[in-house]
Design a protein around this motif. Structure first.
Motif, PDB file in Angstrom:
ATOM      1  N   PHE A  75      86.451 -10.720  40.405  1.00 51.55           N
ATOM      2  CA  PHE A  75      87.289  -9.566  40.847  1.00 51.55           C
ATOM      3  C   PHE A  75      87.608  -8.979  39.600  1.00 51.55           C
ATOM      4  O   PHE A  75      87.896  -9.571  38.444  1.00 51.55           O
ATOM      5  N   HIS A  76      87.411  -7.525  39.682  1.00 58.60           N
ATOM      6  CA  HIS A  76      87.396  -6.586  38.375  1.00 58.60           C
ATOM      7  C   HIS A  76      88.738  -5.742  38.581  1.00 58.60           C
ATOM      8  O   HIS A  76      88.718  -4.926  39.662  1.00 58.60           O
ATOM      9  N   ASP A  77      89.589  -5.463  37.729  1.00 51.89           N
ATOM     10  CA  ASP A  77      90.414  -4.409  37.614  1.00 51.89           C
ATOM     11  C   ASP A  77      90.353  -3.846  36.324  1.00 51.89           C
ATOM     12  O   ASP A  77      90.153  -4.318  35.407  1.00 51.89           O
ATOM     13  N   GLY A  78      90.676  -2.285  36.469  1.00 52.73           N
ATOM     14  CA  GLY A  78      90.788  -1.863  35.278  1.00 52.73           C
ATOM     15  C   GLY A  78      90.499  -0.308  35.201  1.00 52.73           C
ATOM     16  O   GLY A  78      90.582   0.216  36.520  1.00 52.73           O
ATOM     17  N   GLU A  79      90.376   0.519  34.400  1.00 54.79           N
ATOM     18  CA  GLU A  79      90.018   1.807  34.332  1.00 54.79           C
ATOM     19  C   GLU A  79      88.653   2.288  33.721  1.00 54.79           C
ATOM     20  O   GLU A  79      88.402   1.850  32.696  1.00 54.79           O
TER      21      GLU A  79
END
Length: 212
Positions: A75-79
């Motif tokens: 899972f990938h979170d970020g901007e």
């Protein structure tokens, strides 16, 4: 007794140091430039600086839901952001793409299957002043199967992209889900962001590597 006091002093200093670090992180999280992981820039035909940015990236590997020992899941979170500087920056337009490089030591049958699950992509596009950018037709790509050879090798895949305009903005990803099937051994992924201006000027920024 002296040793005990010495230990307590060392422990207190360690706790204080951790507290300072945590406080710094808490304060920094609200800043516009906080958590920048990677950035790269190019000067375009209009003498504007076009910058690609990755910010606040976090990738969590999880046990594969399919129970397959050849599957890697995360899972990938970020901007993923862009920033334009120079003359007529507000009139700039282009395209932003989010993707990964995936490195692997070997494959089972010479093919690798990538899957992406982007529930709304968690998109929140906006500039530092809240209304400086626009995005049209963000297109997630949900899966692809590639001839990869038996390895070792590196594959680059595009996960999502869209047309953007304005002087700065970002796509915020939350719960961006990815998996790769068909790999043997340790697998490494590197997220990237590519920004291409309407005149074709291109800049790519690569983030840190994450290994499972």
């Amino acid at each position: 007794m002296r040793n005990s006091k010495r230990v307590r002093r060392r422990y207190a200093r360690a706790v204080a140091a951790v507290a300072i670090v945590v406080a710094g992180l808490a304060v920094g999280a609200g800043a516009a430039t906080a958590g920048i992981d990677s950035t790269n820039a190019v000067v375009d035909h209009g003498d504007r600086t076009v910058e690609a940015i990755q910010r606040d990236t976090r990738i969590d590997f999880v046990p594969p839901l399919d129970g397959n020992p050849l599957t890697r899941e995360w899972f990938h979170d970020g901007e993923a952001g862009f920033r334009i500087g120079g003359p007529d920056a507000e009139s700039w337009s282009g395209h932003v793409t989010i993707g990964y490089q995936v490195g692997y030591p070997a494959t089972l049958n010479g093919r690798i299957k990538f899957n992406w699950n982007t529930p709304g992509l968690g998109v929140d596009l906006g500039g530092s002043d809240g209304v400086k950018a626009r995005i049209d037709s963000l297109i997630p790509q949900f899966g692809v199967e590639l001839d990869a050879g038996f390895g070792p090798g590196i594959q680059s895949v595009e996960c999502a992209g869209g047309d953007v305009s304005g002087s700065d903005g970002f796509i915020r990803m939350s719960g961006f889900h990815g998996s790769v099937t068909g790999v043997l051994g340790q697998t490494t992924i590197r997220p990237w962001v590519r920004v291409v201006g309407s005149s074709g000027d291109t800049v790519v920024t690569y983030g840190r590597t994450w290994t499972i």
